[in-house]
Design a protein around this motif. Structure first.
Motif, short mmCIF file in Angstrom:
data_model
loop_
_atom_site.label_atom_id
_atom_site.label_comp_id
_atom_site.label_asym_id
_atom_site.label_seq_id
_atom_site.Cartn_x
_atom_site.Cartn_y
_atom_site.Cartn_z
N ALA A 46 0.84 -1.20 0.00
CA ALA A 46 0.00 0.00 0.00
C ALA A 46 0.88 1.25 0.00
O ALA A 46 1.97 1.26 0.57
N PRO A 48 0.53 5.66 0.41
CA PRO A 48 -0.30 6.86 0.60
C PRO A 48 -0.15 7.80 -0.58
O PRO A 48 0.78 7.67 -1.39
N PRO A 73 -8.75 9.53 4.12
CA PRO A 73 -8.35 8.60 5.17
C PRO A 73 -6.91 8.85 5.61
O PRO A 73 -6.08 9.29 4.80
N SER A 75 -3.48 7.46 8.23
CA SER A 75 -2.84 6.42 9.02
C SER A 75 -1.60 7.03 9.64
O SER A 75 -1.19 8.14 9.30
N SER A 86 -0.88 -1.79 8.73
CA SER A 86 -1.88 -0.89 9.29
C SER A 86 -1.44 0.56 9.28
O SER A 86 -2.27 1.47 9.37
N ARG A 89 -2.35 3.49 4.41
CA ARG A 89 -3.63 3.29 3.73
C ARG A 89 -3.49 3.78 2.29
O ARG A 89 -3.07 4.92 2.04
N ASP A 90 -3.81 2.92 1.36
CA ASP A 90 -3.70 3.28 -0.06
C ASP A 90 -4.47 4.57 -0.34
O ASP A 90 -5.65 4.69 0.00
N GLY A 92 -4.26 7.42 0.99
CA GLY A 92 -4.57 8.26 2.13
C GLY A 92 -3.45 9.23 2.48
O GLY A 92 -2.46 9.38 1.75
N ARG A 412 -5.38 -7.24 9.87
CA ARG A 412 -6.70 -6.69 9.62
C ARG A 412 -7.65 -7.80 9.19
O ARG A 412 -7.30 -8.65 8.38
N THR A 442 -7.01 3.13 13.04
CA THR A 442 -7.11 1.66 12.96
C THR A 442 -5.74 1.04 13.14
O THR A 442 -5.22 0.34 12.27
#
Length: 448
Positions: A46, A48, A73, A75, A86, A89-90, A92, A412, A442
């Motif tokens: 993933a 960002p 989103p 992270s 975790s 986040r792709d 984000g 996850r 998360t």
């Protein structure tokens, strides 16, 4: 999300960040992000769309507010092992606090910035004659390890990492900063101790230190033909052992073949160290015996090369009761099927960690138990054989495991998260709903 909407959000969040942060701290160019985001586990793919490289709590506030304003989103990337992805986040916004690594020792306490590693804390505490409760590998992030439970070599005399947390500075989802401790935001303080970074960005924590900068520790390994008898002996020794004796064990391949290794550590009276360690030597005929009086920081550093940054990893785990015959059998069979680059590693929760009431912190495993880390690692290839072994070992040990699992080692979507907090689940989810009703954070799995 339509591509046009995403482009608008990216422009919005980047613009908001550049008003608050120096230009070099806001990264949006894909190739620059790829060069910057080099995680411990290279299997995390993933990426960002924007990175805020934060240096202060105010920077973190600006990043959180920008992401919320743009509807993007977010992270949080600390300084350690993000094995499951975790922290990213792709598409984000990544709040990168990995350079926030300051550690200040004040008597028997330490103030630790959110991006510091176990190494940063132990190295800072050592000149003062102290050590922190958590850590067996120095490159793990201190905050993430502590807030997720926090196993370590001093567990018998000092308890878990969560038992030593004194306060935490947290940036909430609305950008506010609060300090959580027993007198201020007590519900948040309770939830952080086991619920991890699921309630905000922990930019600093205050932890208790202990006068064990130097311990008697090292490795004693036995040939695999002795594995079952050594484990039976380990069970007998630990049934009546002093709290100050911690003996992790595991299985790994060496040039001389598969071995059952133990890593005894004695944090009691140095004059009694020889007798305590002799109990472990007497479990069999050692093929390696390297135990001495040494800095705890050096003991933790000794394992760094086994799990290098940027390697390929697939982790599994199980929490099992004290070592039964069935667990020994499952462990031995798993080790005998283990690919050459993989490792089994077992933490033992005992002593001080088991005397804390189960409802005092969100972390629910307070009876004596073992945490089996099933570490799949590989240098070349697609890792199919190693990943298959992890899954097989997890199933084999799972037949004898407790419900749930250590959330720091759950991926996850792992359904075991439903049972990971036991009787603390309802309270934990209520705190989550109060402090992060939109589910912005998360860090580790929570129950559905």
């Amino acid at each position: 999300m339509q591509s046009g909407d995403f482009g608008e959000r990216l422009i919005t969040v980047a613009g908001l960040l550049r008003v608050q942060l120096p230009p070099e701290m806001v990264v949006t160019e894909p190739s620059a992000i790829a060069a910057l985001i080099r995680l411990w586990n290279a299997q995390v793919m993933a990426r960002p769309s924007v990175v805020a490289r934060c240096r202060t709590t105010a920077d973190v506030q600006a990043a959180v507010r920008a992401a919320r304003s743009a509807g993007m989103p977010l992270s949080v990337l600390g300084g350690g092992h993000d094995w499951s992805g975790s922290a990213v986040r792709d598409g984000g916004l990544l709040v990168d606090i990995s350079t926030m690594r300051q550690v200040t020792v004040e008597g028997a306490e330490a103030r630790v910035a959110g991006g510091a590693t176990v190494s940063d804390v132990l190295d800072a505490a050592r000149p003062h004659g102290h050590a922190a409760a958590v850590g067996t590998v120095s490159s793990v992030g201190f905050a993430g390890l502590t807030l997720g439970g926090g196993y370590g070599t001093l567990i018998g005399v000092a308890g878990l990492g969560v038992d030593n947390l004194l306060s935490a500075e947290v940036v909430l989802a609305d950008g506010r900063v609060v300090t959580a401790d027993p007198q201020h935001e007590p519900d948040l303080f309770w939830a952080l101790r086991g619920g991890g970074g699921n309630f905000g960005v922990v930019t600093e924590l205050r932890t208790r230190l202990h006068p064990f900068a130097t311990v008697t520790s090292g490795t004693i390994a036995f040939g695999w033909d002795q594995a079952r008898s050594v484990l039976l002996g380990w069970r007998k020794v630990m049934a009546s052992a002093d709290d100050a004796l911690d003996v992790m064990f595991g299985a790994m391949h060496t040039p001389a073949g598969l071995v059952l290794y133990t890593t005894p550590a004695w944090a009691g009276d140095p004059g009694d160290a020889a007798r305590q360690i002799a109990q472990i030597r007497a479990l069999g005929a050692p093929v390696l015996d390297d135990v001495d009086r040494r800095a705890l920081a050096d003991t933790v550093h000794a394992l760094d090369d086994m799990f290098p940054h940027g390697g390929n990893y697939h982790l599994g785990s199980q929490i099992v009761p004290p070592l039964t015959d069935d667990v020994i059998d499952a462990f031995v069979r798993s080790a005998e099927a283990m690919p050459a680059t993989c490792v089994l590693n077992v933490h033992h929760s005992h002593g001080a960690a088991t005397r804390v009431p189960v409802t005092e912190t969100a972390y629910a495993y307070r009876d004596e138990h073992l945490v089996v880390e099933i570490i799949g690692a590989w240098f070349d290839g697609d890792g199919a054989a190693e990943s298959a072994w992890v899954q097989d070992a997890e199933r084999r040990l799972g037949r004898h495991a407790l419900p749930g699992g250590w959330a720091n080692l759950l991926a996850r979507g792992d359904q075991r998260a439903r049972n990971a907090y036991g009787i603390n689940t309802s309270r934990l989810l209520a705190v989550k709903s109060h402090y992060d009703p939109d589910g912005v954070f998360t860090a580790i799995p929570l129950p559905d």
